[in-house]
Design a protein around this motif. Structure first.
Motif, short mmCIF file in Angstrom:
data_model
loop_
_atom_site.label_atom_id
_atom_site.label_comp_id
_atom_site.label_asym_id
_atom_site.label_seq_id
_atom_site.Cartn_x
_atom_site.Cartn_y
_atom_site.Cartn_z
N VAL A 66 -3.52 -1.96 -9.32
CA VAL A 66 -4.97 -1.95 -9.10
C VAL A 66 -5.22 -1.47 -7.68
CG1 VAL A 66 -7.11 -3.27 -9.11
CG2 VAL A 66 -5.26 -3.91 -10.68
N GLY A 67 -5.68 -0.24 -7.55
CA GLY A 67 -5.89 0.31 -6.21
C GLY A 67 -4.57 0.39 -5.47
N ASN A 68 -4.52 -0.28 -4.31
CA ASN A 68 -3.30 -0.29 -3.50
C ASN A 68 -2.48 -1.55 -3.71
OD1 ASN A 68 -3.60 2.22 -2.23
ND2 ASN A 68 -5.06 1.35 -0.76
N GLU A 69 -2.80 -2.34 -4.72
CA GLU A 69 -2.06 -3.57 -5.02
C GLU A 69 -1.39 -3.46 -6.37
OE1 GLU A 69 -3.81 -7.45 -3.82
OE2 GLU A 69 -5.66 -6.31 -3.62
N PHE A 70 -0.33 -4.25 -6.55
CA PHE A 70 0.30 -4.31 -7.86
C PHE A 70 0.92 -5.69 -8.07
CE2 PHE A 70 3.80 -3.05 -5.15
CZ PHE A 70 4.93 -3.62 -5.70
N THR A 71 1.03 -6.09 -9.32
CA THR A 71 1.69 -7.34 -9.68
C THR A 71 2.80 -7.03 -10.68
OG1 THR A 71 0.25 -7.87 -11.56
CG2 THR A 71 -0.49 -8.59 -9.38
N MET A 72 3.70 -7.99 -10.84
CA MET A 72 4.88 -7.78 -11.68
C MET A 72 5.13 -8.93 -12.64
SD MET A 72 6.80 -5.09 -11.61
CE MET A 72 8.32 -5.83 -12.16
N ALA A 111 0.83 -1.20 0.00
CA ALA A 111 0.00 0.00 0.00
C ALA A 111 0.87 1.25 0.00
CB ALA A 111 -0.93 -0.02 1.21
N GLN A 112 2.05 1.17 0.64
CA GLN A 112 2.97 2.31 0.64
C GLN A 112 3.72 2.41 -0.68
OE1 GLN A 112 5.39 1.41 4.03
NE2 GLN A 112 3.74 1.71 5.50
N SER A 113 3.97 1.27 -1.35
CA SER A 113 4.74 1.26 -2.59
C SER A 113 3.99 1.87 -3.75
CB SER A 113 5.13 -0.18 -2.95
OG SER A 113 6.00 -0.72 -2.00
N VAL A 114 2.68 1.65 -3.83
CA VAL A 114 1.91 2.12 -4.97
C VAL A 114 2.01 3.63 -5.15
CG1 VAL A 114 -0.42 2.37 -5.91
CG2 VAL A 114 0.36 0.14 -5.11
N PRO A 115 1.83 4.45 -4.11
CA PRO A 115 1.99 5.90 -4.30
C PRO A 115 3.38 6.28 -4.82
CG PRO A 115 0.89 5.46 -2.22
CD PRO A 115 1.39 4.14 -2.73
N ILE A 116 4.41 5.55 -4.40
CA ILE A 116 5.77 5.83 -4.87
C ILE A 116 5.89 5.51 -6.35
CG2 ILE A 116 8.19 5.17 -4.66
CD1 ILE A 116 7.64 4.66 -1.67
N LEU A 117 5.37 4.35 -6.76
CA LEU A 117 5.40 3.96 -8.18
C LEU A 117 4.62 4.98 -9.02
CD1 LEU A 117 4.78 0.10 -7.91
CD2 LEU A 117 6.91 1.24 -8.57
N LYS A 118 3.47 5.39 -8.52
CA LYS A 118 2.65 6.36 -9.24
C LYS A 118 3.39 7.69 -9.37
CE LYS A 118 -1.84 8.73 -8.95
NZ LYS A 118 -3.11 8.81 -8.22
N SER A 119 3.97 8.15 -8.28
CA SER A 119 4.68 9.43 -8.30
C SER A 119 5.85 9.41 -9.28
CB SER A 119 5.18 9.77 -6.89
OG SER A 119 5.97 10.93 -6.90
N LYS A 120 6.62 8.33 -9.27
CA LYS A 120 7.77 8.24 -10.17
C LYS A 120 7.34 8.15 -11.62
CE LYS A 120 11.19 6.45 -6.93
NZ LYS A 120 12.27 5.47 -6.70
N THR A 121 6.24 7.42 -11.88
CA THR A 121 5.75 7.30 -13.26
C THR A 121 5.23 8.64 -13.76
OG1 THR A 121 5.16 4.98 -12.85
CG2 THR A 121 4.16 6.04 -14.77
N LEU A 122 4.49 9.36 -12.92
CA LEU A 122 4.00 10.68 -13.32
C LEU A 122 5.16 11.65 -13.51
CD1 LEU A 122 0.85 11.02 -11.02
CD2 LEU A 122 0.90 10.57 -13.48
N GLY A 123 6.18 11.54 -12.68
CA GLY A 123 7.36 12.38 -12.85
C GLY A 123 8.04 12.12 -14.18
N PHE A 124 8.09 10.85 -14.58
CA PHE A 124 8.65 10.52 -15.89
C PHE A 124 7.81 11.12 -17.02
CE2 PHE A 124 8.08 7.54 -19.47
CZ PHE A 124 9.31 7.74 -20.11
N LEU A 125 6.49 10.98 -16.92
CA LEU A 125 5.60 11.49 -17.98
C LEU A 125 5.75 12.99 -18.15
CD1 LEU A 125 2.35 9.40 -17.34
CD2 LEU A 125 3.79 9.34 -19.39
N GLU A 126 6.03 13.70 -17.07
CA GLU A 126 6.19 15.15 -17.15
C GLU A 126 7.40 15.57 -17.98
OE1 GLU A 126 6.29 16.60 -13.18
OE2 GLU A 126 4.16 16.21 -12.79
N THR A 127 8.35 14.65 -18.17
CA THR A 127 9.55 14.98 -18.96
C THR A 127 9.33 14.79 -20.46
OG1 THR A 127 10.52 12.74 -18.95
CG2 THR A 127 10.96 14.17 -17.03
N GLU A 151 -7.73 4.21 -11.39
CA GLU A 151 -7.45 3.35 -10.24
C GLU A 151 -6.61 2.15 -10.66
OE1 GLU A 151 -9.72 2.13 -6.15
OE2 GLU A 151 -10.90 2.65 -7.92
N TRP A 152 -6.74 1.75 -11.93
CA TRP A 152 -5.85 0.68 -12.41
C TRP A 152 -5.13 1.14 -13.67
CZ3 TRP A 152 -11.05 -1.74 -11.88
CH2 TRP A 152 -11.83 -1.66 -13.03
N TRP A 153 -3.87 0.80 -13.72
CA TRP A 153 -3.02 1.18 -14.84
C TRP A 153 -1.84 0.22 -14.92
CZ3 TRP A 153 1.96 2.88 -13.41
CH2 TRP A 153 2.13 3.22 -12.07
#
Length: 354
Positions: free
Chosen positions: A169-175, A19-35, A151-153
């Motif tokens: 998906v929400g607060n979960e992710f798979t790899m 649940a803590q990892s998902v916001p970090i993944l989201k933030s880093k992905t959005l940071g990449f998209l901004e470039t 909510e899912w991407w």
């Protein structure tokens, strides 16, 4: 009871960490998209429902064109931001393997050019090889859905010998599926001679199979030819239902420990929090329920293959090579029912049904 309590606590902590990892993944992905500029964003962003999200291949670009944005087209700023994304997905081990595999593509080109200059490869063959378009820049990034709003991407990074498939998906992710390969498995020329991106996948496999006594080895070894590729390759069934080989309960404690090291090498590619989740699942079921099967030689540089299979996950490793010299590795790690987030998507839809 104490063991069950500790396993339960480990699983709870891993779920909280996710649940803590998902916001970090989201933030880093959005940071990449901004470039990215608008044209690059248009290439990188695709609808979540697009079939490209759940299609995968390890073939080079010349044999399998990809949707998305080429890594080679990124600016230095975008590359730095994307490295942040991948370092959020992987442990340092998995992150460094990813870029070592990409680097080996350029080395492979150099090796073929050296052989051509020595007259070992004819002109027609080298033209065909050049047309396969494997190199460091020919890996494609695809983001499915919009991480800023949805909510899912998903995020896919794929090219020759790499297929990374993140589903949130929400607060979960798979790899999974997670495919890593290396050609050559060990570089035998140039200034990079000796480089082995997937060294432990090979070394620990031999360590384990050669720890077995003759009776155990006979049970673990399947009497068939070494597959030319992993069995769950893109054009074949993506899961194996039958368990083959030797069962974990038939191993000594020391042998189970070596097998655990081998499994950890695959799980350890992932971010430590995600790896902890997989290890908690493995420990909850126990090593007794894990099967190991081997095909081929028990010595390096001769074709060989192994399969590690439990009800929860599947690992395949294949090393044959086009010259039958066992210098070309393919590996895959899968979760049962969770490839491309299948189970977590199903769970989310049931919980949010109207």
């Amino acid at each position: 009871m104490k063991t069950l309590f500790l396993l339960g606590m480990a699983l709870l902590l891993s779920i909280q960490s996710m649940a803590q990892s998902v916001p970090i993944l989201k933030s880093k992905t959005l940071g990449f998209l901004e470039t990215l500029d608008e044209g690059q964003k248009e290439l990188a962003l695709q609808p979540f429902a697009d079939s490209a999200r759940t299609e995968w291949t390890n073939l080079p670009l010349g044999l399998a064109p990809r949707k998305g944005l080429a890594y080679g087209e990124l600016s230095a700023e975008s590359k730095m931001a994307f490295h942040q994304v991948l370092s959020g997905i992987f442990s340092s081990q998995g992150y460094l393997k990813t870029f070592a595999i990409m680097q080996v593509d350029d080395i492979l080109h150099e090796l073929f050019e050296i052989q051509h200059s020595r007259g070992q490869i004819p002109d027609k063959a080298i033209q065909m090889i050049r047309g396969l378009n494997w190199d460091y820049g020919n890996y494609y990034l695809l983001i499915s859905g919009n991480p800023a709003e949805d909510e899912w991407w998903g995020l896919k990074f794929e090219g020759h010998h790499i297929s990374i498939n993140l589903t949130v998906v929400g607060n979960e992710f798979t790899m999974t599926p997670l495919f890593f390969g290396s050609d050559p498995a060990v570089v035998e020329d140039t200034q990079y001679a000796g480089l082995r991106p997937l060294s432990k996948e090979e070394d620990y496999g031999f360590w384990f199979v050669n720890s077995l006594n003759e009776t155990q080895k006979a049970k673990a070894t399947l009497s068939e030819e070494v597959p030319g590729d992993i069995i769950t390759s893109p054009d074949r069934p993506q899961w194996l239902e039958d368990f083959q080989g030797i069962k974990g309960s038939e191993l000594t404690e020391g042998q189970q420990t070596i097998l655990h090291y081998l499994i950890e090498e695959y799980i350890g590619n992932l971010d430590p929090e995600k790896a902890a989740e997989h290890l908690a699942t493995l420990h909850a079921r126990g090593m007794d329920e894990v099967y190991f099967a081997w095909i081929g030689s028990y010595e390096p540089m001769k074709p060989h293959y192994y399969l590690i299979h439990s009800p929860d996950f599947l690992i395949e490793y294949d090393n044959v090579g086009f010259l039958d010299n066992a210098n070309h590795i393919h590996t895959i790690f899968r979760e049962n029912g969770r490839d491309f987030g299948a189970d977590v998507l199903k769970k989310h839809r049931l919980e949010h049904a109207h």
